[in-house]
Design an enzyme around this catalytic site. Sequence first.
Site, PDB file in Angstrom:
ATOM      1  N   ASP A 284      49.036  57.998 -29.984  1.00  0.00           N
ATOM      2  CA  ASP A 284      48.486  57.727 -28.660  1.00  0.00           C
ATOM      3  C   ASP A 284      48.915  58.876 -27.750  1.00  0.00           C
ATOM      4  OD1 ASP A 284      47.262  56.643 -26.455  1.00  0.00           O
ATOM      5  OD2 ASP A 284      48.063  54.629 -26.743  1.00  0.00           O
TER       6      ASP A 284
HETATM    7  C1  BGC Z   1      45.452  54.803 -24.377  1.00  0.00           C
HETATM    8  C2  BGC Z   1      44.585  54.966 -25.601  1.00  0.00           C
HETATM    9  C3  BGC Z   1      43.504  55.974 -25.304  1.00  0.00           C
HETATM   10  C4  BGC Z   1      44.157  57.291 -24.899  1.00  0.00           C
HETATM   11  C5  BGC Z   1      43.176  58.426 -24.638  1.00  0.00           C
HETATM   12  C6  BGC Z   1      45.930  56.119 -23.795  1.00  0.00           C
HETATM   13  O1  BGC Z   1      46.448  55.921 -22.515  1.00  0.00           O
HETATM   14  O2  BGC Z   1      46.554  53.974 -24.688  1.00  0.00           O
HETATM   15  O3  BGC Z   1      44.034  53.740 -25.966  1.00  0.00           O
HETATM   16  O4  BGC Z   1      42.656  56.129 -26.404  1.00  0.00           O
HETATM   17  O5  BGC Z   1      44.907  57.065 -23.716  1.00  0.00           O
HETATM   18  O6  BGC Z   1      42.499  58.240 -23.472  1.00  0.00           O
END
Ligand code: BGC
Length: 733
Positions: A284
Site C-alpha cells: 500500500d
Molecule cells: C489506499 C489504497 C489505495 C492507495 C493508492 C492508499 O491510501 O489505502 O487502497 O489503493 O492509497 O491510492
Amino acid sequence: MTYRDFALLLVAATAILQLPAPASAQTPQARSAEARAYDARRADRRAAETERKMTDAERFQLLHSIMPVTIPGIVTAPEGLKIAAGWIKGVPRLGLPDIYESDASLGIANPFFARKNDSATALPSGLLLASTFDPTLAERSGAVVGAEARSRGFSVLLGGGVNLTRDPRNGRNFEYLGEDPLLAGRMVGGSIRGIQSQNVVSTIKHFALNALETSRMQLDARIEEAALRESDLLAFELGIEEGQPGAVMCAYNKVNGDYACGNDFLLNQVLKTDWNYRGWVMADWGATRDVSYFNAGLDQQSGAQADKQVWFDKPLYAEYQAGRVSKARVSDAVRRILRSLYAVGADTAAPTPVDMAAHGREVRAVAESGIVLLKNEGELLPLSGSARTIAIIGGHADVGVMSGGGSSQVVPPGEATFVHLGGRDPWGKWVRKVIMPSSPLKELRKALPDAKIEFDPGYVPAAAAGMAKRADVAIVFATQWQSEGLDGSLTLPEGQDALIAAVAAANPNTVVVLETGNPVKMPWISSVKAVVEAWYPGQEGGTAIANVLSGKVNPSGRLPISFPIDESQLAHPVIEDIGGTGERPVTVTYDEGADVGYRRFAATKAKPLFAFGHGLSYTRFSYSGLRVTAGKAPAATVTVSNDGPRDGATVVQVYLTSVGDQPRRRLVGFGKVQLSAGERRQVTLPIDRRLLAQWGQKGWRMSAGDYGFATGQSALDLGESVTTRFNHAELGR
Ligand code: BGC
C-alpha cells in the site's frame, strides 16, 4: 502535514451453480476457467523469457512505483506522465509499456481531482454490491470499471477490497464486501473476473486484517492463526481462487507483530506457499518501511515518494550486490509482475472507448438489486397509489445521493455537489463529501406523477415535522459520510436521529431511507413504519431508490453485515485511540477469533437489530425440501417458491448450524433466484468443505460426524433443518 499523517487521515464462480442468472444479467465476455489457466501457463513462460533478457537495471526498475501526480509542496511528479495513483517505467525494448495504476473498486478515481474534466461511472458502494448476493453482478460491475480503466490507458486497477467487517465503525467498510468470508470471497472473485476480462490487472487488497482505519499505520492486529485462516484469510483465499487477481496489495497495519508488507508468514508462507499464489505483492502507498520486506515476500514498493526512501531501488540493489538478496528472488519478483500483466493481456491492450450510457444502466441494475428493505410494517411500501401527498425530508435528497470518501472516490458525470470538510491545504482537498447527482426527490416526482411531493431540507426538525404532518407519507433521507482514514460511529450524525423522531411523531406513515457507509443505530425504529438501506447507491442511486419506493423494482437486497442495536453488542465496544490519529502504537486483540458478525451473535445468542442475510420483499418466498449430500463435493438442494402476488428475486441461504453436538453458524451456500409470482424452482448450491472444517496443525480438518444445516431468511432466522453424516477427511492446506 506529512504523507504519514495524510495516510492516517485518509487514509460463487458463481457459486450459484445451476442457478439461471437474473433476467437482466449480461455477463461480460469473461474467459472460462480453462482458458484462464491456459493463459496463465503461457504467461509464466513468456514472463520467464522476458525476464531472462533483462538487465539488472531493468529488473529493479519494475520493483517500485511512484505517484505520478503533483500535489504542490508535497509530491512532484516527473514531467509528461499521466495523472494516476501509480506509475512504473516500462521496458520498451522488450515490448513492455509503462504501467499506470488507478484506484479502484467503485469506479475510476480521480486523485485529488487532479485530472480535469475526467468523470467516470460511479458505482454503488461495496456493501451495496455485496447486498445483491449476486456474483454475476459483481462481474458485470468489474467489467464496467475494467473497461473504463483500459479506456484511459491504465493497466492495473487497485481493487477489489475484501477486508472482512470486524467493526461496523471502520471507515472503509463501504469499500468492502461485508462480514462473511464466503459471500465476500465470491463477490470479490466476481469483480476480479470482470476487471481482468477487460485486459486490466486486478489487485485484491488490503492483505490482511486492515479492519480499522484509525492508527492504521501503527495498529497491531492480533489473532490466533486458526481463527485468521477461517475468517479474514478465507475471504482472500476464496477471492484469489475464483478471480485469480494479478496482484495482491498488503496492508498498512501489523498482523501479529509484523507489518503486513514485511510479514513473512502472510506473504511467503500463506500466500505464496500454501495458496501457491503466482501474481505479485505490491505495498500500500506509504507501507514500505524497510528493504528487508523484499525477502519477506513483498515484490513491489508502491507510491515510493510516500515512503522514507525508495527502498526497492538503490538500497535493494546494494543488498543484492552484498548477496543478502538472491538473484532468484529478484527474478521471481520480476516474473510475477510480468506474468500477471501478460495473463490478462494488459501489455498489449489498446485504450478502447466505452459506452457510458450502457455503464450507467449496469450500475443502476446493481443499485436496484442491492438496496435492502429492512422493515415494512403494514406494507406501507411500495408507495404506488397509496399516497397522494408525500413529504420528502433531508439527506440532500433534492440534489443527489451520498458517496464515500478516500482513494476510492469517483467524480461522476453531471453536476456533483461538493461539501468541503478538510480545510484549504492540499490534503484538505481530499476530505470532502461528494453527492452524486441523482436526486431521489426528482426521481420520485417522475415515478409518482399523480402525487404531490414536497421537500424540506430537514435542518429544523419542527419545520420538517410540520410539513410531514400535512402529508399522507413522510420519507426522511438520512445520510452518513464515511471515508478512508477515518473511523466513524454507529450514531447518525448531525442530529438526524432527532429529525427522524420528530417526523415520526408527526406522521404515523414515516419511511426512513438510509444512505450510510455502515450500519447505524436506529433509536426511532419502533416509531417508523418502513426502513430502506440504500447504502451509497452510486451515480444512479436516486433513480434506484425511487424505483424501489414506488414499486417499479421489487427489493431483493440482503444485509452482508449485521446491524447491532448499539455498541454494547460489538466485540470491542471501545478501542483505545479510535477517533484519534496519534503515532502511539495500538494493539487490538481479536479474541472473538473467527466469530465475526452474525457468527458471534449466534454464539452469544444476542439479538441484533438486523442480522446478516436479512432483507424483505414486496412478495413472499418459502423454502422447502432441504437436502445436503456429503462426500468430496457436498451440495445443498432446496426448493424455493414465490408465494406472493409479485415477481421478485430472493436469496436462498443455507447455513451450517452444528457439528456433532457443537453449535456452529456459517453461511455455506447462497444463490439469488428470480421467480415470477407463483413460480417455484429447485436450486443446488455447492458447499466448499473448508466452510465445514476447522484449521488445525496440518491444515483444514473435518471431523467425522453429523453436520446440521438449515435454510435461513437470515443468519439468525432459520427455517427447515437437516442433518447429514460426513466421514472423516483431512483436507490439507
Ligand atoms: C489506499 C489504497 C489505495 C492507495 C493508492 C492508499 O491510501 O489505502 O487502497 O489503493 O492509497 O491510492
